[in-house]
Design a protein around this motif. Structure first.
Motif, PDB file in Angstrom:
ATOM      1  N   LYS A 313       0.832  -1.197   0.000  1.00 30.64           N
ATOM      2  CA  LYS A 313       0.000   0.000   0.000  1.00 30.64           C
ATOM      3  C   LYS A 313       0.876   1.260   0.000  1.00 30.64           C
ATOM      4  O   LYS A 313       0.845   2.066   0.938  1.00 30.64           O
ATOM      5  N   PRO A 314       1.668   1.446  -1.061  1.00 30.51           N
ATOM      6  CA  PRO A 314       2.511   2.650  -1.114  1.00 30.51           C
ATOM      7  C   PRO A 314       1.668   3.900  -1.328  1.00 30.51           C
ATOM      8  O   PRO A 314       0.770   3.912  -2.172  1.00 30.51           O
ATOM      9  N   VAL A 315       1.935   4.918  -0.563  1.00 29.51           N
ATOM     10  CA  VAL A 315       1.232   6.206  -0.693  1.00 29.51           C
ATOM     11  C   VAL A 315       2.047   7.172  -1.533  1.00 29.51           C
ATOM     12  O   VAL A 315       1.536   7.848  -2.428  1.00 29.51           O
ATOM     13  N   ALA A 316       3.329   7.239  -1.250  1.00 34.54           N
ATOM     14  CA  ALA A 316       4.235   8.121  -1.999  1.00 34.54           C
ATOM     15  C   ALA A 316       5.668   7.709  -1.696  1.00 34.54           C
ATOM     16  O   ALA A 316       5.928   6.980  -0.730  1.00 34.54           O
ATOM     17  N   ARG A 317       6.575   8.166  -2.539  1.00 31.77           N
ATOM     18  CA  ARG A 317       8.000   7.950  -2.300  1.00 31.77           C
ATOM     19  C   ARG A 317       8.732   9.271  -2.466  1.00 31.77           C
ATOM     20  O   ARG A 317       8.487  10.021  -3.405  1.00 31.77           O
ATOM     21  N   LEU A 318       9.657   9.509  -1.552  1.00 27.45           N
ATOM     22  CA  LEU A 318      10.474  10.715  -1.594  1.00 27.45           C
ATOM     23  C   LEU A 318      11.876  10.324  -2.060  1.00 27.45           C
ATOM     24  O   LEU A 318      12.600   9.639  -1.347  1.00 27.45           O
ATOM     25  N   HIS A 319      12.215  10.748  -3.259  1.00 25.86           N
ATOM     26  CA  HIS A 319      13.536  10.475  -3.814  1.00 25.86           C
ATOM     27  C   HIS A 319      14.400  11.719  -3.590  1.00 25.86           C
ATOM     28  O   HIS A 319      14.550  12.569  -4.468  1.00 25.86           O
ATOM     29  N   PHE A 320      14.939  11.825  -2.377  1.00 27.53           N
ATOM     30  CA  PHE A 320      15.686  13.014  -1.978  1.00 27.53           C
ATOM     31  C   PHE A 320      17.179  12.743  -1.846  1.00 27.53           C
ATOM     32  O   PHE A 320      17.925  13.598  -1.379  1.00 27.53           O
ATOM     33  N   ASN A 321      17.628  11.551  -2.238  1.00 25.68           N
ATOM     34  CA  ASN A 321      19.037  11.199  -2.021  1.00 25.68           C
ATOM     35  C   ASN A 321      19.970  11.773  -3.067  1.00 25.68           C
ATOM     36  O   ASN A 321      21.179  11.768  -2.893  1.00 25.68           O
ATOM     37  N   GLY A 322      19.414  12.227  -4.205  1.00 26.04           N
ATOM     38  CA  GLY A 322      20.254  12.828  -5.238  1.00 26.04           C
ATOM     39  C   GLY A 322      20.799  14.163  -4.790  1.00 26.04           C
ATOM     40  O   GLY A 322      20.184  14.883  -3.998  1.00 26.04           O
ATOM     41  N   LYS A 323      21.941  14.532  -5.281  1.00 22.32           N
ATOM     42  CA  LYS A 323      22.586  15.765  -4.825  1.00 22.32           C
ATOM     43  C   LYS A 323      21.917  17.009  -5.406  1.00 22.32           C
ATOM     44  O   LYS A 323      21.944  18.068  -4.806  1.00 22.32           O
ATOM     45  N   LYS A 324      21.336  16.881  -6.613  1.00 20.51           N
ATOM     46  CA  LYS A 324      20.795  18.065  -7.269  1.00 20.51           C
ATOM     47  C   LYS A 324      19.267  18.083  -7.300  1.00 20.51           C
ATOM     48  O   LYS A 324      18.650  18.999  -6.797  1.00 20.51           O
ATOM     49  N   GLN A 325      18.664  17.077  -7.894  1.00 19.69           N
ATOM     50  CA  GLN A 325      17.230  17.092  -8.134  1.00 19.69           C
ATOM     51  C   GLN A 325      16.479  16.172  -7.183  1.00 19.69           C
ATOM     52  O   GLN A 325      16.853  15.017  -7.009  1.00 19.69           O
ATOM     53  N   LYS A 326      15.407  16.688  -6.576  1.00 19.35           N
ATOM     54  CA  LYS A 326      14.526  15.877  -5.748  1.00 19.35           C
ATOM     55  C   LYS A 326      13.318  15.452  -6.576  1.00 19.35           C
ATOM     56  O   LYS A 326      12.870  16.190  -7.465  1.00 19.35           O
ATOM     57  N   TYR A 327      12.776  14.266  -6.271  1.00 22.05           N
ATOM     58  CA  TYR A 327      11.592  13.764  -6.968  1.00 22.05           C
ATOM     59  C   TYR A 327      10.570  13.288  -5.945  1.00 22.05           C
ATOM     60  O   TYR A 327      10.916  12.732  -4.899  1.00 22.05           O
ATOM     61  N   LEU A 328       9.296  13.484  -6.289  1.00 27.08           N
ATOM     62  CA  LEU A 328       8.193  12.911  -5.530  1.00 27.08           C
ATOM     63  C   LEU A 328       7.559  11.817  -6.384  1.00 27.08           C
ATOM     64  O   LEU A 328       7.168  12.066  -7.526  1.00 27.08           O
ATOM     65  N   GLY A 329       7.475  10.611  -5.827  1.00 30.14           N
ATOM     66  CA  GLY A 329       6.845   9.508  -6.537  1.00 30.14           C
ATOM     67  C   GLY A 329       5.411   9.328  -6.079  1.00 30.14           C
ATOM     68  O   GLY A 329       5.153   9.185  -4.881  1.00 30.14           O
ATOM     69  N   VAL A 330       4.459   9.349  -7.017  1.00 28.87           N
ATOM     70  CA  VAL A 330       3.049   9.094  -6.705  1.00 28.87           C
ATOM     71  C   VAL A 330       2.585   7.889  -7.514  1.00 28.87           C
ATOM     72  O   VAL A 330       3.215   7.504  -8.505  1.00 28.87           O
ATOM     73  N   PHE A 331       1.461   7.298  -7.115  1.00 29.29           N
ATOM     74  CA  PHE A 331       1.026   6.029  -7.677  1.00 29.29           C
ATOM     75  C   PHE A 331      -0.352   6.146  -8.326  1.00 29.29           C
ATOM     76  O   PHE A 331      -1.228   6.860  -7.829  1.00 29.29           O
ATOM     77  N   ASP A 332      -0.533   5.404  -9.455  1.00 28.80           N
ATOM     78  CA  ASP A 332      -1.836   5.373 -10.105  1.00 28.80           C
ATOM     79  C   ASP A 332      -2.640   4.183  -9.587  1.00 28.80           C
ATOM     80  O   ASP A 332      -2.238   3.509  -8.629  1.00 28.80           O
ATOM     81  N   LYS A 335      -0.940   0.987  -9.159  1.00 23.19           N
ATOM     82  CA  LYS A 335       0.214   1.091  -8.257  1.00 23.19           C
ATOM     83  C   LYS A 335       1.533   1.250  -9.009  1.00 23.19           C
ATOM     84  O   LYS A 335       2.580   0.810  -8.544  1.00 23.19           O
ATOM     85  N   VAL A 336       1.463   1.872 -10.166  1.00 16.04           N
ATOM     86  CA  VAL A 336       2.669   2.191 -10.926  1.00 16.04           C
ATOM     87  C   VAL A 336       3.125   3.594 -10.533  1.00 16.04           C
ATOM     88  O   VAL A 336       2.329   4.542 -10.529  1.00 16.04           O
ATOM     89  N   GLU A 337       4.379   3.718 -10.198  1.00 18.54           N
ATOM     90  CA  GLU A 337       4.907   4.986  -9.703  1.00 18.54           C
ATOM     91  C   GLU A 337       5.285   5.914 -10.850  1.00 18.54           C
ATOM     92  O   GLU A 337       5.890   5.498 -11.845  1.00 18.54           O
ATOM     93  N   THR A 338       4.942   7.192 -10.673  1.00 20.70           N
ATOM     94  CA  THR A 338       5.396   8.255 -11.566  1.00 20.70           C
ATOM     95  C   THR A 338       6.177   9.259 -10.741  1.00 20.70           C
ATOM     96  O   THR A 338       5.679   9.757  -9.725  1.00 20.70           O
ATOM     97  N   ARG A 339       7.367   9.554 -11.195  1.00 23.29           N
ATOM     98  CA  ARG A 339       8.219  10.490 -10.456  1.00 23.29           C
ATOM     99  C   ARG A 339       8.069  11.895 -11.026  1.00 23.29           C
ATOM    100  O   ARG A 339       8.144  12.083 -12.243  1.00 23.29           O
ATOM    101  N   HIS A 340       7.901  12.859 -10.126  1.00 24.82           N
ATOM    102  CA  HIS A 340       7.769  14.260 -10.522  1.00 24.82           C
ATOM    103  C   HIS A 340       8.906  15.068  -9.893  1.00 24.82           C
ATOM    104  O   HIS A 340       9.097  15.007  -8.679  1.00 24.82           O
ATOM    105  N   PRO A 341       9.662  15.815 -10.680  1.00 25.18           N
ATOM    106  CA  PRO A 341      10.724  16.651 -10.102  1.00 25.18           C
ATOM    107  C   PRO A 341      10.124  17.787  -9.287  1.00 25.18           C
ATOM    108  O   PRO A 341       9.139  18.413  -9.700  1.00 25.18           O
ATOM    109  N   ILE A 342      10.681  18.045  -8.116  1.00 20.20           N
ATOM    110  CA  ILE A 342      10.245  19.166  -7.281  1.00 20.20           C
ATOM    111  C   ILE A 342      11.476  19.934  -6.810  1.00 20.20           C
ATOM    112  O   ILE A 342      12.556  19.367  -6.645  1.00 20.20           O
TER     113      ILE A 342
END
Length: 364
Positions: A313-332, A335-342
């Motif tokens: 039951k994933p709600v969201a994923r925070l891809h904050f480990n990159g040095k430059k760009q952060k991404y928010l992962g949301v699910f359809d 349950k397929v994740e789409t990453r959005h740059p923030i």
């Protein structure tokens, strides 16, 4: 969107566009009209609700204008004076507001540059606008405690009596909080002396003052950080910043996600930014489920927000480990994740509907 989310969305717009806005007219069109329509809920194109360039004869001053007057039942309720976004607000900018406040039925006056909104009323003398605001909304540093008070001025729940009754308390609490905040950045002599004389037994000489200036500034900032960290730990159920890890499948489609045993991984470090992002996702999800059902797990690649602490039951994923760009992962729905740059954490609110729909799908 919820009322608080509408404010944050406008704040994001201001942050992203502020460098491109150089005139007062551009500030009105880009920032202030959306505030009147989206936040306060008044139709800026209906002259029965919003009158631009409002004019009233004031003594010997003929034909002076206030940028906007908000009307209710044919009476002026709120006056708004605008300045360009690049200009700091000063009480001198409110001259028209002072004059118009005395000759209209308005009890609320607003001075704004599209980024900061200063709300005034007549606490000190009837029908005379105060020199100090009772409420200050800074879209670049939103005080969450003010949001319920601001909502009282919206078209939907307009409650003038309630906000006037609470205005005096809001005024002084706001001033005290801003004074304290100023001491954290540039402590004044009285502030330094107050703490120094309680821990140092010698005379408060110039040399002692110079020594304790940096010590007071450093200790107050550390105290504030400690308070923030303690509140985050409490909100997360006592978890610490080393973080609980989850082995990661590496596959986005949830049909291939399997439950795994959790193990502590010393290489995983949960950052304060990830915890703050989690709190935002949790706040959004709480409109659909109880807050204790929204959990988190950290891994080397991403920070997962889960419903019922369940990998399925994933709600969201925070891809904050990159040095430059952060991404928010949301699910359809699949349950397929789409990453959005923030760029900033506030942008998570732009995907509030996606997060809520994901939560609803698990409820169904």
């Amino acid at each position: 969107m919820e009322f608080a989310e509408l404010i944050r969305a406008l704040a994001l717009k201001v942050r992203n566009q502020r460098e491109a806005i150089q005139t007062e007219e551009a500030t009105k069109n880009a920032f202030i009209m959306p505030f009147i329509s989206t936040i306060l809920g008044y139709d800026v194109f209906n002259p029965l609700e919003v009158v631009p360039e409002f004019t009233a004869d004031v003594g010997v001053k003929k034909g002076e204008k206030v940028d906007y007057a908000i009307m209710r039942d044919g009476e002026v309720q709120i006056l708004i004076e605008c300045k360009k976004s690049t200009e700091a607000l000063k009480i001198e900018h409110a001259s028209q507001l002072f004059r118009y406040f005395a000759v209209t039925n308005a009890r609320i006056a607003v001075l704004t540059n599209g980024e900061i909104y200063q709300f005034y009323t007549d606490l000190d003398a009837p029908n005379r606008m105060d020199e100090k605001p009772f409420l200050v909304l800074d879209l670049m540093d939103i005080d969450e405690t003010l949001i319920p008070e601001l909502r009282k001025l919206t078209k939907e729940v307009f409650d003038l009596d309630s906000i006037i009754n609470s205005a005096e308390e809001l005024k002084y609490i706001g001033q005290i909080k801003r004074t304290i905040a100023a001491q954290f950045t540039e402590p004044e002599d009285d502030w330094i002396r107050f703490f120094t004389t309680r821990v140092y037994e010698g005379a408060f000489t110039q040399k002692v003052r110079e020594q304790f200036t940096s010590l007071v500034a450093k200790s107050t900032k550390q105290f504030l950080n400690d308070q923030v960290n303690d509140r985050l730990k409490s909100a997360l159920g006592g978890s610490n910043f080393s973080g609980a890890s989850a082995t990661e499948s590496g596959v986005i489609n949830s049909h291939d996600i399997v439950e795994v045993d959790l193990a502590r991984d010393t290489e995983i470090e949960t950052t304060l930014e990830e915890l703050e992002g989690y709190q935002i996702v949790k706040a959004i999800a709480c409109s659909e489920v109880k807050p204790q059902r929204v959990m988190h797990r950290d891994s080397k690649s991403y920070f997962a927000v889960l419903l019922d602490d369940n990998n399925r039951k994933p709600v969201a994923r925070l891809h904050f480990n990159g040095k430059k760009q952060k991404y928010l992962g949301v699910f359809d729905a699949e349950k397929v994740e789409t990453r959005h740059p923030i760029e900033t954490l506030d942008e998570i609110y732009l995907f509030a509907n996606d997060i809520r729909e994901t939560i609803k799908s698990y409820q169904d």
